[in-house]
Design a protein around this motif. Structure first.
Motif, PDB file in Angstrom:
ATOM      1  N   GLU A 267      -9.117  -4.915   1.687  1.00  0.00           N
ATOM      2  CA  GLU A 267      -9.678  -4.263   2.527  1.00  0.00           C
ATOM      3  C   GLU A 267      -9.528  -2.870   2.866  1.00  0.00           C
ATOM      4  N   TRP A 268      -8.143  -2.667   2.707  1.00  0.00           N
ATOM      5  CA  TRP A 268      -7.823  -1.066   2.703  1.00  0.00           C
ATOM      6  C   TRP A 268      -8.284  -0.272   1.687  1.00  0.00           C
ATOM      7  N   MET A 269      -8.252  -0.869   0.604  1.00  0.00           N
ATOM      8  CA  MET A 269      -8.758   0.030  -0.605  1.00  0.00           C
ATOM      9  C   MET A 269     -10.302   0.305  -0.354  1.00  0.00           C
ATOM     10  N   ALA A 270     -10.946  -0.577   0.213  1.00  0.00           N
ATOM     11  CA  ALA A 270     -12.533  -0.249   0.713  1.00  0.00           C
ATOM     12  C   ALA A 270     -12.505   0.731   1.617  1.00  0.00           C
ATOM     13  N   VAL A 271     -11.816   0.691   2.683  1.00  0.00           N
ATOM     14  CA  VAL A 271     -11.792   1.695   3.865  1.00  0.00           C
ATOM     15  C   VAL A 271     -11.443   3.013   3.202  1.00  0.00           C
ATOM     16  N   PHE A 272     -10.559   3.384   2.249  1.00  0.00           N
ATOM     17  CA  PHE A 272     -10.246   4.545   1.863  1.00  0.00           C
ATOM     18  C   PHE A 272     -10.865   4.957   0.642  1.00  0.00           C
ATOM     19  N   ASP A 273     -11.772   4.135  -0.002  1.00  0.00           N
ATOM     20  CA  ASP A 273     -12.598   4.703  -1.184  1.00  0.00           C
ATOM     21  C   ASP A 273     -13.189   5.900  -1.021  1.00  0.00           C
ATOM     22  N   GLY A 274     -13.034   6.709  -1.912  1.00  0.00           N
ATOM     23  CA  GLY A 274     -13.649   7.989  -1.885  1.00  0.00           C
ATOM     24  C   GLY A 274     -13.174   8.975  -0.896  1.00  0.00           C
TER      25      GLY A 274
ATOM     26  N   GLY B  64      -8.386   6.835   8.793  1.00  0.00           N
ATOM     27  CA  GLY B  64      -8.537   5.606   8.346  1.00  0.00           C
ATOM     28  C   GLY B  64      -8.134   4.137   8.992  1.00  0.00           C
ATOM     29  N   ILE B  65      -6.769   4.412   9.309  1.00  0.00           N
ATOM     30  CA  ILE B  65      -5.850   3.151  10.002  1.00  0.00           C
ATOM     31  C   ILE B  65      -6.306   3.144  11.484  1.00  0.00           C
ATOM     32  N   GLY B  66      -7.096   4.054  11.996  1.00  0.00           N
ATOM     33  CA  GLY B  66      -7.454   3.963  13.670  1.00  0.00           C
ATOM     34  C   GLY B  66      -6.786   4.602  14.534  1.00  0.00           C
ATOM     35  N   LEU B  67      -5.709   5.595  13.887  1.00  0.00           N
ATOM     36  CA  LEU B  67      -4.654   6.066  14.963  1.00  0.00           C
ATOM     37  C   LEU B  67      -5.226   7.416  15.170  1.00  0.00           C
ATOM     38  N   ALA B  68      -6.198   8.217  14.600  1.00  0.00           N
ATOM     39  CA  ALA B  68      -6.508   9.627  14.701  1.00  0.00           C
ATOM     40  C   ALA B  68      -6.938   9.961  16.400  1.00  0.00           C
ATOM     41  N   THR B  69      -7.287   8.962  16.956  1.00  0.00           N
ATOM     42  CA  THR B  69      -7.816   9.190  18.448  1.00  0.00           C
ATOM     43  C   THR B  69      -6.681   8.747  19.566  1.00  0.00           C
TER      44      THR B  69
ATOM     45  N   LEU C 109       0.968  -1.158   0.119  1.00  0.00           N
ATOM     46  CA  LEU C 109      -0.069   0.082   0.107  1.00  0.00           C
ATOM     47  C   LEU C 109       0.994   1.231  -0.159  1.00  0.00           C
ATOM     48  N   ALA C 110       0.662   2.142  -1.067  1.00  0.00           N
ATOM     49  CA  ALA C 110       1.274   3.469  -0.912  1.00  0.00           C
ATOM     50  C   ALA C 110       0.562   4.548  -0.300  1.00  0.00           C
TER      51      ALA C 110
END
Length: 379
Positions: A289-296, A253-258, A237-238
Motif C-alpha cells: 500500500e505504501w509503495m502504491a502511495v509513493f509510486d512516481g 504521503g503519510i498524511g502529516l504535512a498538514t 519501509l526505508a
C-alpha cells in the motif's frame, strides 16, 4: 571482452576479499589465473561454482616445494600483475614475495591485501572485518542510540575497504606501467580502506555537524526522515527524505504535512517524538500500500528487500541486473562500460583444472609436467 582484455593477473588463492578482487578483475576482462593449493581450494567456505570463482583459470601448485615456486615465478614473467591476501611476511617465506617476483618481472604490479597492512604493530596479527572496522572507526557509528554497536555485514572492511581499494590501486599502478613506468607494490590494508571510506564524515565531525554519539545523527538512524519503519504486514519501509523538497513529499504521503504542530525538520530535540508519529503512520498500512502511495514520487521511499527478493524487483529486471550461472543467481558486474562492456564468464573451474594448459603455455614439456605431477608439485 572488458577494458582489461589482454592482461593476465595471478591470484594466489585465499578467502573472502581475495577471490572477490579476482572476480572484479575477471569481470573487467582480465585473464585471471588462480594459484590453488595442491589438494584443494584456497577458500574453506567458498563455492567452486559461485560468483567469486567465475571466469578464472586455475592451477594447483605446491609452493612449499622449490619447483612449485619456480613454476609460479615463470608465470609471473608472463603476467601483468599478481595479488595475494596472506599475512605480512608469508609470501616472502614462500618465495613469491615482491622482491622475488619483481626480480623476474620488473614491470609487474604486485598487490597485497591484508587487514592491518604490511607495517605497524598489528601487521602480523590475525583479524577479521569486525576488527578492522572497529579500529578504523565505522563500527562505533553503526547502531541505534543507547544500544551496542551493530555488527554489519562484512562489506565495509573486507570488500569495500579491502578488495575494491586493492583493485583500484592495481589499476592505477598498471596505468603507470602502460605509461612507461616501473612495476610496484600496492599495499591495500582493510583498516586503511575502512577509515578512508569515513572521509566525508570526518569532515562533518570536524565541523561539529556530526557527533560521536551513536544513533543521534541524521544518517545513523538518529533522524526520523532517514530511518527504517515497520509496516502493517510485518515488512519494512526505508525512508531517506533528507532534502526539504523530498521531505515535503514524504510527509504529504503519510498524511502529516498538514499537521499544525510539526517542528522544523532539523530540530534534533524533537526527532524522537517525530519518529513515534511517523512510525505510527507507516504501521497503519502494508508495504504494498505504501509503495502504491509513493509510486512516481521523489519522497525517497523504498521497500527493504532480501537477496531472495531483489533480483525480481521491476527495476532490477528492467536493468537486467542479475543473471543465473552454475545454479547461482548473481549480480552482474558493476560499473557498466559503454564501449568495452564487461561480460561475466558463466563457467567456474575446479582447482587445478588448467594446470597442464598453463604450464604448456609457459614452455614446460610433457616430460617436465609428468615429473612435477609425480612429485606432487602440481595437480
Amino acid at each position: 571482452m572488458g577494458p582489461l582484455n589482454g592482461m593476465r593477473i595471478i591470484e594466489l588463492a585465499g578467502i573472502g576479499p581475495t577471490p572477490f578482487a579476482g572476480m572484479m578483475l575477471s569481470d573487467l576482462g582480465a585473464e585471471v589465473v588462480r594459484v590453488d593449493r595442491v589438494g584443494g581450494s584456497g577458500s574453506p567456505v567458498g563455492s567452486q561454482s559461485g560468483p567469486m570463482e567465475r571466469g578464472k583459470r586455475t592451477v594447483a601448485v605446491d609452493l612449499k616445494q622449490p619447483e612449485g615456486v619456480e613454476a609460479v615465478l615463470r608465470l609471473v614473467e608472463a603476467s601483468d600483475g599478481l595479488f595475494e591476501g596472506f599475512r605480512a611476511g608469508v609470501a616472502e617465506r614462500l618465495g613469491v614475495g615482491p622482491e622475488a617476483c619483481l626480480a623476474r618481472n620488473p614491470a609487474l604490479v604486485y598487490g597485497r591485501m591484508t587487514g592491518w597492512g604490511q607495517t605497524g604493530p598489528l601487521a602480523e596479527r590475525a583479524g577479521h572485518d569486525i576488527n578492522y572496522i572497529s579500529l578504523a572507526g565505522p563500527l562505533a557509528h553503526i547502531g541505534r542510540a543507547g544500544q551496542t554497536p551493530t555488527v554489519p555485514l562484512n562489506l565495509i572492511g573486507d570488500f569495500g575497504g579491502g578488495s575494491v581499494f586493492l583493485v583500484l590501486g592495481m589499476m592505477a599502478a598498471l596505468l603507470e606501467v602502460a605509461r612507461g613506468g616501473d612495476g610496484q607494490v600496492v599495499d591495500a590494508a582493510m583498516v586503511d580502506g575502512a577509515a578512508y571510506l569515513l572521509s566525508p564524515l570526518y569532515a562533518a565531525h570536524a565541523g561539529g555537524f556530526w557527533t560521536d554519539e551513536r544513533g543521534a545523527n541524521f544518517l545513523d538512524s538518529g533522524a526520523y526522515f532517514y530511518e527504517v519503519y515497520g509496516t502493517a504486514d510485518g515488512r519494512w519501509l526505508a525512508v531517506g527524505a533528507i532534502e526539504p523538497q523530498f521531505h515535503a513529499e514524504f510527509m504529504a504521503g503519510i498524511g502529516l504535512a498538514t499537521a499544525d504542530d510539526l517542528p522544523e525538520q532539523m530540530d534534533r530535540s524533537r526527532w524522537p517524538e517525530m519518529k513515534e508519529r511517523v512510525g505510527a503512520a507507516i504501521a497503519s498500512r502494508t508495504l504494498d500500500e505504501w509503495m502504491a502511495v509513493f509510486d512516481g514520487t521523489d519522497a525517497c521511499v523504498s521497500p527493504v528487500l532480501s537477496m531472495g527478493e531483489t533480483p525480481d524487483h521491476p527495476h532490477a529486471q528492467a536493468r537486467d541486473s542479475f543473471f543465473d550461472a552454475c545454479g547461482v543467481r548473481q549480480p552482474r558486474p558493476a560499473p557498466r562500460f559503454g564501449g568495452t562492456p564487461s561480460v561475466p564468464a558463466v563457467e567456474s573451474r575446479p582447482p587445478g583444472a588448467d594446470t597442464d594448459a598453463v604450464l604448456e603455455e609457459l614452455g614446460y614439456s610433457a616430460a617436465e609436467m609428468d615429473a612435477l605431477r609425480s612429485t606432487g608439485v602440481v595437480a
